[in-house]
Design a protein around this motif. Structure first.
Motif, PDB file in Angstrom:
ATOM      1  N   THR A   1       0.829  -1.212   0.000  1.00  0.00           N
ATOM      2  CA  THR A   1       0.000   0.000   0.000  1.00  0.00           C
ATOM      3  C   THR A   1       0.860   1.257   0.000  1.00  0.00           C
ATOM      4  OG1 THR A   1      -0.114  -0.006   2.427  1.00  0.00           O
ATOM      5  CG2 THR A   1      -1.897  -1.113   1.233  1.00  0.00           C
TER       6      THR A   1
ATOM      7  N   HIS B   1      -2.280  12.168   7.696  1.00  0.00           N
ATOM      8  CA  HIS B   1      -1.912  11.109   6.761  1.00  0.00           C
ATOM      9  C   HIS B   1      -3.171  10.564   6.095  1.00  0.00           C
ATOM     10  CE1 HIS B   1      -3.335   7.697   9.238  1.00  0.00           C
ATOM     11  NE2 HIS B   1      -2.918   8.403  10.266  1.00  0.00           N
ATOM     12  N   SER B   2      -2.994  10.007   4.914  1.00  0.00           N
ATOM     13  CA  SER B   2      -4.116   9.477   4.146  1.00  0.00           C
ATOM     14  C   SER B   2      -4.419   8.052   4.566  1.00  0.00           C
ATOM     15  CB  SER B   2      -3.779   9.514   2.649  1.00  0.00           C
ATOM     16  OG  SER B   2      -2.782   8.539   2.357  1.00  0.00           O
ATOM     17  N   LYS B   3      -5.513   7.536   4.054  1.00  0.00           N
ATOM     18  CA  LYS B   3      -5.787   6.110   4.206  1.00  0.00           C
ATOM     19  C   LYS B   3      -4.828   5.345   3.288  1.00  0.00           C
ATOM     20  CE  LYS B   3     -10.059   6.434   2.882  1.00  0.00           C
ATOM     21  NZ  LYS B   3     -10.273   7.883   2.757  1.00  0.00           N
TER      22      LYS B   3
ATOM     23  N   THR C   1       0.836   5.225   1.498  1.00  0.00           N
ATOM     24  CA  THR C   1       0.243   6.170   2.450  1.00  0.00           C
ATOM     25  C   THR C   1       0.950   7.507   2.299  1.00  0.00           C
ATOM     26  OG1 THR C   1      -0.170   4.354   4.011  1.00  0.00           O
ATOM     27  CG2 THR C   1      -0.352   6.589   4.858  1.00  0.00           C
TER      28      THR C   1
ATOM     29  N   GLU D   1      -8.019  12.049  -1.091  1.00  0.00           N
ATOM     30  CA  GLU D   1      -8.037  12.474   0.309  1.00  0.00           C
ATOM     31  C   GLU D   1      -8.052  13.996   0.386  1.00  0.00           C
ATOM     32  OE1 GLU D   1      -8.420  10.633   3.924  1.00  0.00           O
ATOM     33  OE2 GLU D   1      -7.404   9.500   2.368  1.00  0.00           O
TER      34      GLU D   1
END
Length: 644
Positions: free
Chosen positions: A120, A133-135, A122, A147
């Protein structure tokens, strides 16, 4: 077709148009009703008469259809653009990430299946003491990073914080938005993808208070000139400016800032060269000493080493210097990756990149620990030197008011007292034996001082640390260091981010990991044909030992061992044998932890214990620290009746 508003102004206009249309329809119906339905004997119509007339002509249904547009668009728009925590008296920058593209390293990445564990991305942000912070989203060539981040502009800032920042004030705020993109793989290992400083002030010249940009993210280290990917973004200013600035004014301001920074850096470089020449002229041996004035950051930019240290206060997140040392030691150690051979790649990370990645090299640990110790009021310095086998290393040193010198190993939180050896002492005179693992020291520095070791020997055990003695230590001018390293001195310095609190709830994490380990033990013993019986009381008794282990790591003092041993003796009947195995981790992944434990013959002997009346116990204690750092203590134990 539904018209989508692009900004607040358009949204307001569309709402006005809809209500004008609705009002016009109702007015026409009322006029027609009064002409047709009003009897000669009645002077007025009731509210019910009007409503029946509106329903009969289908106006109510039409109005609801028209309102459907406003309701849906408005709710969607307000959820994404107008967060509820906005203060109408403050100025905000709303930064939206609208997706990524051209992350070519992930061009062949397969589409993740639902529920599948995958790597992933982030995105982390820091702006004027605010962190977000983003998902996490799956890694892809076009990652779905969608975001929004609400950034308060006038925060602990210039001038009167009670007034809303105007265009001129905001133009003088040169703090960038620091973006850090982190990749996390399926085993939770993190990689720093990019570190980017965004100048947001272009939005000050936008008539609508909104602008769209494509941010080209570059790689880090050896890939600092290679594009890592592109992020599409929009910047919204709330409330919009009544008077906007021309693009030329913004460009001129940015150019002046760059020129001022470049001139300061040029003057410091001229000074540093002259200072270095003088240092080499003191004695020939100085050429071989490890004196480091500049270091490359993750973007390949050469910065004075003093700029990597700041006075960092952790608020209530850390209670003491020793707890700060424990926290820093829990961050992982990883040297900068090298493509091909050629030895170590130098990379001193900015603090945000180090914290977001949750690991770094010894220089990152040392500069962070020094910053925290300075925040606690200690006279702290980063030391640059070598360990055994001439391996380059950095650690931290503090000087007490009584001239005691203490070395702090930032990777382990160990502390060592320095006692110099007198080379002129008689051969039989007792001399202190060094307990520290350091061999040579070339220079020391902090946020405002840089001193090079010009003593005849750079061996640590022979060094004196009297920094006022100019024949032993050659110091740089504090004014020269401050001109390029003090906060706000140049626009090229990354702003100092605050520490974030723990992300784990210790009790819940401890319970979950303990349950998972119990399950793994049961399954492992089942494969060996062994039954498993747990002793819950013995498991609980192990808690005090784990708490004592962590306390010892934090304070350096051991306590509570007598009570633990007494409790174990009471929990183990006569004629039974007790065995225990404690182990420490920096993660809370049960399968990784169990696999590591089984590699120890002591733990394997406990987990696979055979005998009469075997009872097993396991206890987990997770200790949460700032920045998602955690100390995880696990103890396996067993008791059984001895038959030999």
């Amino acid at each position: 077709s539904v018209r989508r508003p692009r900004n607040l102004t358009q949204l307001h206009q569309l709402c006005q148009e809809e209500w004008i249309n609705i009002h016009g329809k109702i007015r026409d119906v009322l006029a027609e009703t009064m002409r047709e339905d009003l009897d000669p004997g009645h002077s007025s119509l009731s509210e019910e008469d009007f409503l029946r007339a509106l329903q009969r002509r289908g106006i109510v249904d039409d109005v609801m259809k028209d309102l459907h547009f406003s309701k849906v668009s408005l709710s969607n728009y307000c959820i994404s653009v107008l967060p509820a925590n906005m203060d109408p008296a403050r100025r905000y920058l709303y930064l939206q990430v609208l997706g990524g593209k051209a992350f070519l390293e992930h061009l062949q990445e397969p589409e993740p299946l639902p529920g599948q564990v995958c790597s992933t991305f982030t995105l982390y942000l820091h702006f004027r003491n605010q962190r977000f912070h983003s998902k996490p989203v799956p890694c892809a060539c076009e990652p779905d990073l969608q975001e929004g981040f609400l950034l308060e502009i006038h925060r602990e800032g210039l001038g009167d914080g009670s007034k809303m920042a105007d265009a001129t004030t905001m133009l003088s705020i040169c703090d960038p938005v620091h973006l850090v993109l982190i990749k996390r793989d399926t085993s939770s290992e993190t990689t720093l993808v990019s570190s980017y400083f965004l100048d947001w002030r272009t939005v000050l010249s936008s008539p609508s208070g909104k602008t769209s940009i494509a941010v080209e993210l570059l790689g880090v280290g050896v890939e600092c000139k290679v594009t890592a990917g592109v992020l599409n973004m929009s910047l919204d200013l709330y409330p919009p400016l009544s008077e906007i600035l021309s693009p030329d004014i913004i460009t001129t301001q940015q150019s002046l800032e760059r020129q001022k920074t470049a001139e300061k850096e040029r003057l410091f470089l001229v000074y540093a060269k002259q200072w270095w020449r003088e240092f080499l002229e003191i004695r020939q041996a100085n050429q071989s000493k490890l004196v480091k004035i500049f270091a490359q950051d993750e973007n390949g930019v050469n910065r004075p080493v003093c700029s990597y240290v700041r006075v960092l206060r952790a608020g209530r997140l850390l209670e003491s210097p020793r707890q700060a040392a424990r926290f820093v030691s829990l961050l992982g150690l990883e040297k900068a990756p090298v493509v091909g051979g050629g030895g170590k790649q130098e990379q001193w990370c900015s603090l945000l990149a180090f914290l977001c990645r949750n690991k770094g090299d010894c220089e990152d640990h040392a500069t962070l620990l020094c910053s925290l110790l300075l925040g606690f009021g200690l006279d702290a310095y980063v030391c640059v030197g070598t360990k055994p086998k001439s391996l380059a290393h950095t650690w931290v040193m503090t000087r007490g008011t009584d001239s005691t010198i203490t070395f702090w190993e930032s990777l382990t939180a160990h502390r060592y007292l320095h006692q110099a050896i007198d080379p002129d002492a008689p051969p039989l005179a007792p001399q202190p034996r060094p307990s520290y693992p350091y061999r040579t020291i070339g220079c020391v520095f902090n946020h405002r001082s840089f001193l090079a070791n010009c003593q005849p020997s750079d061996a640590v055990e022979l060094c004196s640390f009297d920094f006022h003695n100019q024949s032993q230590w050659k110091a740089m001018s504090e004014e020269a260091v401050g001109s390029v390293c003090s906060p706000g001195s140049t626009t090229s310095l990354p702003p100092l981010p605050p520490l974030c609190g723990p992300s784990l709830e210790p009790s819940a994490a401890s319970n979950q990991l303990e349950l998972e380990l119990r399950y793994l033990v049961v399954e492992h013993r089942k494969d060996l044909g062994l039954a498993t019986v747990w002793d819950d009381h013995l498991s609980y008794v192990l808690s005090s030992a784990l708490a004592a282990y962590e306390l010892e790591r934090c304070t350096g003092t051991s306590c509570g061992n007598e009570e633990f041993q007494d409790a174990v003796r009471r929990a183990v009947p006569d004629g039974h044998t007790f065995k225990g195995f404690p182990i420490h981790f920096l993660h809370h992944n049960a399968r990784r932890a169990f696999a590591t434990c089984l590699r120890s013959p002591f733990c394997d002997e406990i987990v696979c214990c055979r005998g009469d009346h075997v009872r097993l116990a396991v206890r987990v204690r997770v200790f949460a620290y700032p920045e998602s750092a955690c100390a995880v203590w696990v103890m396996f134990a067993c008791k059984y009746r001895s038959v030999l």
